[in-house]
Design an enzyme around this catalytic site. Sequence first.
Site, PDB file in Angstrom:
ATOM      1  N   SER A  41     -11.455   0.205   1.964  1.00 56.48           N
ATOM      2  CA  SER A  41     -10.674  -0.227   3.130  1.00 56.48           C
ATOM      3  C   SER A  41      -9.942   0.982   3.715  1.00 56.48           C
ATOM      4  O   SER A  41      -9.101   1.582   3.045  1.00 56.48           O
ATOM      5  CB  SER A  41      -9.671  -1.312   2.734  1.00 56.48           C
ATOM      6  OG  SER A  41     -10.347  -2.474   2.299  1.00 56.48           O
ATOM      7  N   GLU A  57      -5.232   3.921   5.347  1.00 60.29           N
ATOM      8  CA  GLU A  57      -4.848   3.865   3.944  1.00 60.29           C
ATOM      9  C   GLU A  57      -5.024   5.189   3.210  1.00 60.29           C
ATOM     10  O   GLU A  57      -4.192   5.577   2.400  1.00 60.29           O
ATOM     11  CB  GLU A  57      -5.644   2.782   3.201  1.00 60.29           C
ATOM     12  CG  GLU A  57      -5.152   1.373   3.428  1.00 60.29           C
ATOM     13  CD  GLU A  57      -5.735   0.398   2.414  1.00 60.29           C
ATOM     14  OE1 GLU A  57      -6.089   0.845   1.298  1.00 60.29           O
ATOM     15  OE2 GLU A  57      -5.850  -0.785   2.728  1.00 60.29           O
ATOM     16  N   ARG A 110       0.820  -1.219   0.000  1.00 57.21           N
ATOM     17  CA  ARG A 110       0.000   0.000   0.000  1.00 57.21           C
ATOM     18  C   ARG A 110       0.856   1.273   0.000  1.00 57.21           C
ATOM     19  O   ARG A 110       0.537   2.261   0.631  1.00 57.21           O
ATOM     20  CB  ARG A 110      -0.956   0.003   1.192  1.00 57.21           C
ATOM     21  CG  ARG A 110      -1.921  -1.154   1.231  1.00 57.21           C
ATOM     22  CD  ARG A 110      -2.855  -1.147   0.016  1.00 57.21           C
ATOM     23  NE  ARG A 110      -3.781  -2.269   0.098  1.00 57.21           N
ATOM     24  CZ  ARG A 110      -3.539  -3.477  -0.410  1.00 57.21           C
ATOM     25  NH1 ARG A 110      -2.403  -3.706  -1.067  1.00 57.21           N
ATOM     26  NH2 ARG A 110      -4.410  -4.444  -0.297  1.00 57.21           N
TER      27      ARG A 110
END
Length: 340
Positions: A238, A334, A164
């Site tokens: 997410s 995130e 990520r």
Amino acid sequence: MQFERDVSLEGLNTLGVTSRAENFCRVESDADWLAAIDYASSRGLGITLLGGGSNVVLGEQLRGLVVHPVGDDIDLFERRGDDVLVDVLAGTEWDTLVRICNQRGWFGLENLVSIPGSCGAAPVQNIGAYGVEIAEFIESVRVLDLNTREFSVVKSQDCGFAYRYSYFKGPWRTRYAIVGIRLRLSKTPTVNTSYAALAQTLENAELHAPTPVDVLNTVAAIRAAKLPDVRRVPNSGSFFKNPIVSGEFAQHLQALHPDLPVYAVDDGSAKLAAAYLIEAAGLKGYQDAGCGISEDHALVLVNPGRATGAECLALAEHVISTVQSAFGVTLDIEPVVMGA
């Protein structure tokens, strides 16, 4: 192209927070990009890049110039044996790209179907799902240096891709604008079913030799069943990363919580399931100030009450501190925070 003032960004972020751009423009061509830089430079404005808005938390006002890439070009650049090189403009919708490539017989991206957002944003956080990351398929990224006005190409191996993460999310965040990406896909219809939940779903459907379209349709169905539709319930997908801890600490936690999913990482560390930690801490479905954790998936922060970006971040901090107290594990978010 047009430059506008005081533009609402509510429809350009999937979390649905109220936000306004002090100045705003849409860009598609190289000339548009350069015009945007010149406009900002001549007025002493900073530049904020806003793609599909699926992985951001916006403040109530974004000062300077907000630049929004548009366009939907998907072009075959070159064939190399069974491989194809595909050029895509930054403004192209990611899900559209995945489905068109599958239809054209350019395979590899099927596990990444139904991820909201634009193609230009995909390399920034190295999007991933169901055992696949976009870094596996990126040949290069075409960028514009916002300081020098020069276009250049960055090879995949130089982008700093990690879980990520990429340099575009870190040290290059304010330096480069992603103008387009080049992907290396395959004409050979191979599939990746290494992700346990995907493999089990395919097995349950008696798809013992799944094709790429089987994988695409199955992943799309799984996501539709597990994740709230941003068109009905504002959310940013997410919201929390799966934390990576030492192998020893993971074993310690698993001894206390035998159901905790733990995934081995190559360097001996371990990745934990953030959704499990959040749910076990009693926060699945928790709501405050109009936003909350989804009742369907504990990784997803939803915003049905149109809370502000600051209120969404406050709720996220509550989740982080609660999980830290319960498990000794620190979660990271995130999304990229802009102007909040």
